[in-house]
Write a protein that holds these residues in place. Sequence first.
Motif, PDB file in Angstrom:
ATOM      1  N   ASN A 156     -17.214  39.709  13.387  1.00  0.00           N
ATOM      2  CA  ASN A 156     -16.524  39.421  14.672  1.00  0.00           C
ATOM      3  C   ASN A 156     -16.657  37.710  14.916  1.00  0.00           C
ATOM      4  O   ASN A 156     -17.951  37.287  14.830  1.00  0.00           O
ATOM      5  CB  ASN A 156     -16.812  40.094  15.597  1.00  0.00           C
ATOM      6  N   SER A 192     -16.136  34.984  18.433  1.00  0.00           N
ATOM      7  CA  SER A 192     -15.666  34.976  19.757  1.00  0.00           C
ATOM      8  C   SER A 192     -16.174  33.685  20.474  1.00  0.00           C
ATOM      9  O   SER A 192     -17.322  33.127  19.637  1.00  0.00           O
ATOM     10  CB  SER A 192     -16.011  36.152  20.522  1.00  0.00           C
ATOM     11  N   ARG A 197     -12.638  38.727  18.279  1.00  0.00           N
ATOM     12  CA  ARG A 197     -11.510  38.938  17.184  1.00  0.00           C
ATOM     13  C   ARG A 197     -12.324  39.370  15.938  1.00  0.00           C
ATOM     14  O   ARG A 197     -13.461  38.737  15.397  1.00  0.00           O
ATOM     15  CB  ARG A 197     -10.754  38.004  16.680  1.00  0.00           C
TER      16      ARG A 197
END
Length: 266
Positions: free
Chosen positions: A101, A103, A125
């Motif tokens: 992920n 961010s 995300r």
Amino acid sequence: MTKNLSVVAVGAALLAFGTMGAVHGAAIVPGNLENIEGNVNRGLPFNSSYFGMSSLRYQQVYAASEFSDIASPLLITQILFRPDAAKGWSFSSTLPHIQINLSTTTKAPDNLSTIFAQNIGSDQRVVFNGALSLSSAFTGAAAGPKNFDIAINLVTPFLYNPRAGNLLLDVRNFSGGVSTQFDGENTLGDSISRVVSTRVGASTGTADTSGLVTKFIATSALPPVPPVPGKAIPEPASVLGILAVAAFGATSARKGKSCLSSNSSC
């Protein structure tokens, strides 16, 4: 309908309007190590089985200032690492299950919370999830640094605006795996730091000031703006606002004794 445009909607607008003629760029973090070997080797998060770990959670923060050479906002499409010159080796392997992920975070290097959730930004995300094939030919200067040839191609590019905060890499390694020892840096006050847990489902981890030397490949999400005599070129934030409105209208140390200690190589 919410007042704020979602990251997905903005990203769609940028992809539709902003990448035409976009400028490609790269950022190496820490930037001062572009042509210098880091002072430690690190195995986590991709060489975990080498240290007897069956899973782990790993977060690393990168200072926004390291992305100043790329016009922002930008779409990060690839993340690269390099093997450690002294302790690394050539390899080719597939890690069974890795989730990555990205961010934007308000947390700064050397100031990450030991609570993973507190470091994550609202634009988090998933950029990769599944079996991850990694390899290195172990090429480059004999004394280092080696080439950035350990590449991760993001399945979903991440829209990042350095003006909004620092960048957080969040890796969940569900099933372990063996790769190589990576070039790293362990320096207080530089542009990276990390939090690590030896359990993938843990809510907290151990923080230290080290991290992997990383290269990000990105595309500027700004459309080319030709200069107009007598008019100033819009700032990146202004262009992002214009695209957001358009989208809204259209879519509504190298040897250590214990793992995770300051002198550890994991």
